[in-house]
Every structure is written in structure tokens, then in C-alpha cells.
Write a protein that holds these residues in place. Structure first.
Motif, PDB file in Angstrom:
ATOM      1  N   VAL A   1      -3.608   5.410  -4.275  1.00 15.42           N
ATOM      2  CA  VAL A   1      -2.815   4.480  -3.530  1.00 15.42           C
ATOM      3  C   VAL A   1      -3.530   4.581  -1.980  1.00 15.42           C
ATOM      4  N   SER A   2      -3.526   3.563  -1.256  1.00 16.30           N
ATOM      5  CA  SER A   2      -4.184   3.570  -0.122  1.00 16.30           C
ATOM      6  C   SER A   2      -3.239   4.203   1.098  1.00 16.30           C
ATOM      7  N   SER A   3      -3.781   5.086   1.972  1.00 15.79           N
ATOM      8  CA  SER A   3      -3.042   5.977   2.652  1.00 15.79           C
ATOM      9  C   SER A   3      -2.866   5.098   4.082  1.00 15.79           C
TER      10      SER A   3
ATOM     11  N   ALA B   1       9.125  -1.117  -0.009  1.00 21.90           N
ATOM     12  CA  ALA B   1       8.874  -2.402  -0.573  1.00 21.90           C
ATOM     13  C   ALA B   1       9.645  -2.582  -2.039  1.00 21.90           C
ATOM     14  N   PHE B   2       9.421  -1.705  -2.882  1.00 25.95           N
ATOM     15  CA  PHE B   2      10.222  -1.686  -4.343  1.00 25.95           C
ATOM     16  C   PHE B   2      11.832  -1.762  -3.872  1.00 25.95           C
ATOM     17  N   VAL B   3      12.308  -0.708  -3.003  1.00 22.92           N
ATOM     18  CA  VAL B   3      13.740  -0.616  -2.919  1.00 22.92           C
ATOM     19  C   VAL B   3      14.474  -2.011  -2.201  1.00 22.92           C
TER      20      VAL B   3
ATOM     21  N   ALA C   1       0.307  -0.472  -6.489  1.00 19.96           N
ATOM     22  CA  ALA C   1      -0.056   0.297  -5.381  1.00 19.96           C
ATOM     23  C   ALA C   1      -1.507   0.977  -5.812  1.00 19.96           C
ATOM     24  N   THR C   2      -1.432   1.383  -7.126  1.00 19.38           N
ATOM     25  CA  THR C   2      -2.749   2.172  -7.302  1.00 19.38           C
ATOM     26  C   THR C   2      -3.977   1.199  -7.237  1.00 19.38           C
TER      27      THR C   2
ATOM     28  N   THR D   1       0.885  -1.247  -0.168  1.00 19.81           N
ATOM     29  CA  THR D   1       0.105   0.054  -0.178  1.00 19.81           C
ATOM     30  C   THR D   1       0.934   1.276   0.000  1.00 19.81           C
ATOM     31  N   ASN D   2       0.783   2.282   1.006  1.00 18.43           N
ATOM     32  CA  ASN D   2       1.523   3.429   1.099  1.00 18.43           C
ATOM     33  C   ASN D   2       2.924   3.410   1.348  1.00 18.43           C
TER      34      ASN D   2
END
Length: 430
Positions: free
Chosen positions: A175-177, A45-47, A251-252, A39-40
Motif C-alpha cells: 500500500v502506497s505510503s 475512505a472505506f468507512v 489499496a495494494t 492509497t494510505n
């Protein structure tokens, strides 16, 4: 001396070829799901995902170059027999047992199922056609590298860029907060393991270096190192861009879907939203290119390795047939099962491989091979305990280990065992 323009051109072609070898089934379905589940915190997570995947894979490629492109030299540091077993395990994992069937299963689910439905007949027909094409394509590995770098991979890269740009301009949703309930760093690392790219980098060197040597223009080891080294960095940059975009697209969807959705379905839904029904055909073609380029490389290196291991008593061509037939069988088990089956195997093999990759950069300072053996086996042994604890028998103290929450508790164990190995006299390298 090669002209600078010629070198740059070859770096780009080889960079695209390496990109295509890495970028297969896992690389296209894991990032969107990671973006959804984190999510936010998708950026974090990507890194972690990129580091665990291409970060370590690029390091592994440079380690392989350091030892002249011979994976056996690297793995034999833990002993001749153990080294052969580890290398064979790596090749089988990224070949017909896990990664190669995954490319076929992903192609089926993304290219065939949306249009023709999901049934065993469709699955078998698709896998026979898919691996039949791979069989034809891999009979000449040097030609394969050229085609990958010049034609197939640029088409794959451009297609993915189109998808990402469209997803940024007209996103699926907000993207969820909400903060992720999961440890996103650990999730990213585990997803990075699942791509198998660290293991693949160690093995791909077999066909990459062979293909470069066969060209006859890079006889100098320094020039070969420069070409493959820069090409590996180019491939890493390309993959960084694609991963970033695909993770963001996932994420979207975090306000629309839950983590119960299957990875392939999530990606299909994203593309349908962005491009409509025609988008599924675009995605199917992109996935096919990604899986086919990687699948071809995996088939080729598996056949090359085991042919070499048999001292050419079993020919490369014969093994190509064996690998493709075996992969057809495994592919029809299904994508989600293959992913679940792979997870515990990779959790054990990966740490040992990473330890060897890191230690080889300090080879001149390491005078006792027991350091390699103890550090590597310590990492794999501890990781095996963690798998057992997670799957069957809970072992309480494992969760108390430093870095456990990040999936790196094996690091301390590896260091301790490596130090112990330094004080044990070295014997014959059996």
C-alpha cells in the motif's frame, strides 16, 4: 408462535437475499478503485463509503418498515404528485435507466471481454442472453427470493471471501505510503451514492415485504418487522466484510496503477495477479452472480411498482418484458458512460431521499408536512445548483458552504428550509 430455530433460519436466508439485492455491479467495482485512489487513507475512505452506502441503506430499510413497507407513504409526505414523481425517479434510477443496465454492462466487461474481446456483436449477444435469463427468473418474485437466499447468494459470498483471503495472504503489492491528493471522505461518500443502495433499499421493500407476507408465516407486523430488521443487519454485516476486503485489495495496487485505469480493468488485473488466467473465469462467475441477483431484483421491483401504479391495468409480466428489452438497449452504451451519466442524477435525488428517511423517524413530532416538503426540496434544489456549478456555470459561494469539502453542504440548507416550512400553514397534500 414460530420456533426460534425457524426464525433464525429465515433471518439468514432473507439476509442473504437482501445482500444479493444490494450487492450488484457498483458494489463490486467501486471498492477496489476507491482503495487505489485513496492509497494510505483507504481505511478512512472505506468507512465513509460504507456509511454513505449500506449505513444509509439500512436506515432507509428501517424507515420503510416503520411505515409498513409502503414507499408511497414515505414519498407522499412531499405531496401526492411530487411523491409519485420522486418514487418513479427512484425506481427508474435503480431500474432500467442506470443500475439495471449497469449490471448487464459489468457482466459483459468482466465475463465476456477478457475471453472473447470487446465488440458490439459480443455485447448484444451477451445482453440478450443475460436479460433473457433475468426475464425467466423474475416471472415469480416469491420463488426468486427463496432461490437468492438459499443458493445464488451463498455461492457469491463464498467466492468473494476466497478472493479476499487470497489477496490478503498474497497481496498485489504494498500500500502506497503517500497521502491521497483527494478528499478521501468525499470520494467515499460519492462512491457510496453511486451504488444506489439507499434508493434501492426504499424500493426493495416492495418485493421483500410482499415475499415475506406471501409466505403466510409472518402475519404479525411485529414479527415481520423483527424478521426483516434482523435480516437487514445480517446483510449489512456481510457487505461490511466484503467491502473491507475489496477496498484493501485496491489499496495494494496503489504503487502500481494510477487513477486513470478503468474500474473493471483494475478488478480484472487484481484477479489475474492473484489467480492467473483461470482467475478471470472465477471473477467473471462472481460478477455474473452479483449482477444477476441484483438485476433480477431490480427488474422485479420496477415491474411491480409500475404495475401497481397503473392499478394493474398493465400487468407485471408485460412490464418485465418492457424493462428487459429497454435494458438491453441501454446496456450496450457501455459501463463507463452509464457511471458518468448517473453521477449528476444521483447527486440530486439522493439528498432528498435521505432527508425523507431521517425525518420519518420523527413523524410523531412533525405536525406540518411542509417540513418534509421544504427540507427535501431544499436539499435537492441546492444539490442541483452544485451539479450545475461543477458541470457548467461555476457558482463561487457554494464552495464556501459548511461541510462542502465532505459533500454534505446540503444538510444546512435542508435544516434551514425545514424550519421555514414549519412556519408555513399546511394545505391539501397535492
Amino acid at each position: 408462535m414460530l420456533k426460534q430455530n425457524k426464525l433464525i433460519k429465515d433471518i439468514l436466508i432473507l439476509g442473504f437475499a437482501i445482500f444479493s439485492m444490494y450487492f450488484g455491479a457498483g458494489n463490486i467495482i467501486f471498492p477496489p478503485y476507491l482503495g487505489l485512489s485513496s492509497t494510505n487513507d483507504w481505511g478512512i475512505a472505506f468507512v465513509s463509503y460504507f456509511i454513505a452506502d449500506i449505513g444509509f441503506a439500512t436506515l432507509a430499510m428501517f424507515a420503510l418498515l416503520k411505515v409498513g413497507g409502503h414507499i408511497e407513504y414515505l414519498t407522499h409526505k412531499i405531496g401526492t404528485i411530487a411523491g409519485i414523481l420522486l418514487t418513479s425517479s427512484i425506481i427508474l434510477s435503480i431500474g432500467p435507466l442506470i443500475a439495471l443496465p449497469r449490471t448487464g454492462a459489468t457482466t459483459y466487461e468482466m465475463l465476456v471481454v477478457p475471453f472473447f474481446g470487446d465488440n458490439l456483436t459480443n455485447s448484444i449477444i451477451t445482453s440478450v442472453i443475460y436479460y433473457g435469463l433475468i426475464l425467466i427468473f423474475t416471472l415469480k418474485p416469491t420463488t426468486m427470493i427463496e432461490i437468492l437466499g438459499k443458493f445464488l447468494t451463498p455461492a457469491l459470498f463464498i467466492g468473494l471471501i476466497i478472493v479476499i483471503i487470497k489477496g490478503i495472504v498474497t497481496p498485489f503489492g504494498d500500500v502506497s505510503s503517500a497521502q491521497s491528493t483527494k478528499n478521501v471522505i468525499l470520494e467515499g461518500m460519492l462512491a457510496g451514492y453511486q451504488t444506489l443502495d439507499v434508493l434501492a433499499a426504499l424500493a426493495f421493500g416492495i418485493i421483500i415485504i410482499k415475499a415475506v407476507s406471501d409466505k403466510g408465516e409472518y402475519e404479525s407486523p411485529i414479527l415481520r418487522y423483527k424478521l426483516i430488521g434482523y435480516a437487514s443487519i445480517v446483510a449489512a454485516i456481510f457487505i461490511f466484510i466484503i467491502y473491507f476486503g475489496l477496498t484493501y485489495l485496491g489499496a495494494t495496487t496503489s504503487t502500481t496503477y494510477t487513477v486513470d485505469i478503468e474500474r473493471a480493468s483494475l478488478l480484472n488485473n487484481i484477479i489475474f495477479h492473484l489467480f492467473g488466467s483461470a482467475g478471470n473465469l472465477l471473477l467473471g462467475i462472481i460478477v455474473f452472480l452479483a449482477c444477476f441477483t441484483t438485476g433480477s431484483a431490480l427488474t422485479s421491483l420496477t415491474a411491480e411498482y409500475f404495475s401497481k401504479l397503473s392499478h394493474r391495468r398493465i400487468s407485471y409480466t408485460t412490464l418485465i418484458f418492457v424493462v428487459t428489452i429497454f435494458s438491453i438497449i441501454i446496456t450496450n452504451i457501455g459501463l463507463e458512460f452509464i457511471i458518468s451519466f448517473a453521477s449528476p442524477i444521483l447527486a440530486v435525488v439522493y439528498p432528498g431521499a435521505i432527508v425523507l428517511v431521517i425525518l420519518i423517524f420523527f413523524e410523531k413530532s412533525i405536525k406540518n408536512d411542509n417540513i418534509y416538503k421544504f427540507a427535501s426540496f431544499g436539499a435537492m434544489g441546492f444539490s442541483l445548483l452544485e451539479v450545475i456549478s461543477e458541470k457548467t456555470l461555476h457558482i463561487e459561494f457554494l464552495s464556501k458552504m459548511p461541510l462542502h469539502e465532505y459533500g454534505f453542504s446540503w444538510i444546512l440548507v435542508s435544516i434551514i428550509f425545514g424550519i421555514i416550512g414549519a412556519f408555513i400553514p399546511q394545505k391539501d397534500n397535492l
